[in-house]
Design a protein around this motif. Structure first.
Motif, PDB file in Angstrom:
ATOM      1  N   GLU A 127     -23.499  -8.468 -10.094  1.00 45.16           N
ATOM      2  CA  GLU A 127     -22.717  -9.369 -10.952  1.00 45.16           C
ATOM      3  C   GLU A 127     -23.540 -10.600 -11.339  1.00 45.16           C
ATOM      4  O   GLU A 127     -23.499 -11.041 -12.492  1.00 45.16           O
ATOM      5  CB  GLU A 127     -21.444  -9.809 -10.240  1.00 45.16           C
ATOM      6  N   LEU A 128     -24.273 -11.140 -10.383  1.00 47.82           N
ATOM      7  CA  LEU A 128     -25.118 -12.292 -10.691  1.00 47.82           C
ATOM      8  C   LEU A 128     -26.209 -11.918 -11.691  1.00 47.82           C
ATOM      9  O   LEU A 128     -26.515 -12.687 -12.602  1.00 47.82           O
ATOM     10  CB  LEU A 128     -25.745 -12.854  -9.409  1.00 47.82           C
ATOM     11  N   ARG A 147     -29.595 -15.058  -6.816  1.00 46.25           N
ATOM     12  CA  ARG A 147     -28.843 -15.672  -5.726  1.00 46.25           C
ATOM     13  C   ARG A 147     -29.490 -16.986  -5.264  1.00 46.25           C
ATOM     14  O   ARG A 147     -28.810 -17.967  -5.018  1.00 46.25           O
ATOM     15  CB  ARG A 147     -28.708 -14.704  -4.546  1.00 46.25           C
ATOM     16  N   LYS A 178     -20.012 -13.443  -5.439  1.00 49.76           N
ATOM     17  CA  LYS A 178     -20.317 -12.319  -6.336  1.00 49.76           C
ATOM     18  C   LYS A 178     -21.434 -11.456  -5.754  1.00 49.76           C
ATOM     19  O   LYS A 178     -22.246 -11.911  -4.969  1.00 49.76           O
ATOM     20  CB  LYS A 178     -20.725 -12.844  -7.712  1.00 49.76           C
ATOM     21  N   SER A 179     -21.454 -10.221  -6.193  1.00 52.40           N
ATOM     22  CA  SER A 179     -22.522  -9.312  -5.755  1.00 52.40           C
ATOM     23  C   SER A 179     -23.801  -9.638  -6.524  1.00 52.40           C
ATOM     24  O   SER A 179     -23.782 -10.330  -7.543  1.00 52.40           O
ATOM     25  CB  SER A 179     -22.121  -7.860  -6.036  1.00 52.40           C
ATOM     26  N   ASP A 180     -24.908  -9.114  -6.028  1.00 54.29           N
ATOM     27  CA  ASP A 180     -26.186  -9.329  -6.713  1.00 54.29           C
ATOM     28  C   ASP A 180     -26.162  -8.735  -8.114  1.00 54.29           C
ATOM     29  O   ASP A 180     -26.751  -9.291  -9.044  1.00 54.29           O
ATOM     30  CB  ASP A 180     -27.339  -8.742  -5.899  1.00 54.29           C
ATOM     31  N   GLU A 227     -17.880 -19.659  -5.486  1.00 53.99           N
ATOM     32  CA  GLU A 227     -17.469 -18.528  -6.328  1.00 53.99           C
ATOM     33  C   GLU A 227     -18.666 -17.649  -6.686  1.00 53.99           C
ATOM     34  O   GLU A 227     -18.594 -16.419  -6.627  1.00 53.99           O
ATOM     35  CB  GLU A 227     -16.813 -19.072  -7.603  1.00 53.99           C
ATOM     36  N   LEU A 228     -19.776 -18.278  -7.038  1.00 57.18           N
ATOM     37  CA  LEU A 228     -20.976 -17.509  -7.391  1.00 57.18           C
ATOM     38  C   LEU A 228     -21.569 -16.816  -6.167  1.00 57.18           C
ATOM     39  O   LEU A 228     -22.044 -15.682  -6.269  1.00 57.18           O
ATOM     40  CB  LEU A 228     -22.011 -18.419  -8.053  1.00 57.18           C
TER      41      LEU A 228
END
Length: 70
Positions: free
Chosen positions: A48-49, A56, A44-46, A40-41
């Motif tokens: 969002e992270l 990442r 995600k886009s960079d 899930e992680l």
């Protein structure tokens, strides 16, 4: 007396052996239960992270931090 000594040796060996197998299965189940969160992680886009404060390359460390980095 020889019987009780033999039973202790065999009981101890087999107890440790099967406990080791059970511990291995338990560890595998814990890892697999976190695999979904890792996926899930990674999805995600960079950006969002970054909002979550996670890089990442640190996703796995973040997911398992309570086990290895406490």
């Amino acid at each position: 007396m020889a019987t009780s000594t033999t039973n202790l040796v065999h009981g101890g060996f087999f107890s440790r052996f099967f406990r080791g197998i059970a511990d291995g299965f338990e560890q595998h189940a814990r890892i697999m239960s976190r695999r979904g969160l890792i996926d899930e992680l990674h999805a995600k886009s960079d950006a969002e992270l970054a909002e979550m404060g996670i890089k990442r390359e640190d996703i796995v460390r973040h997911v398992f931090q309570d086990l290895f980095y406490s």
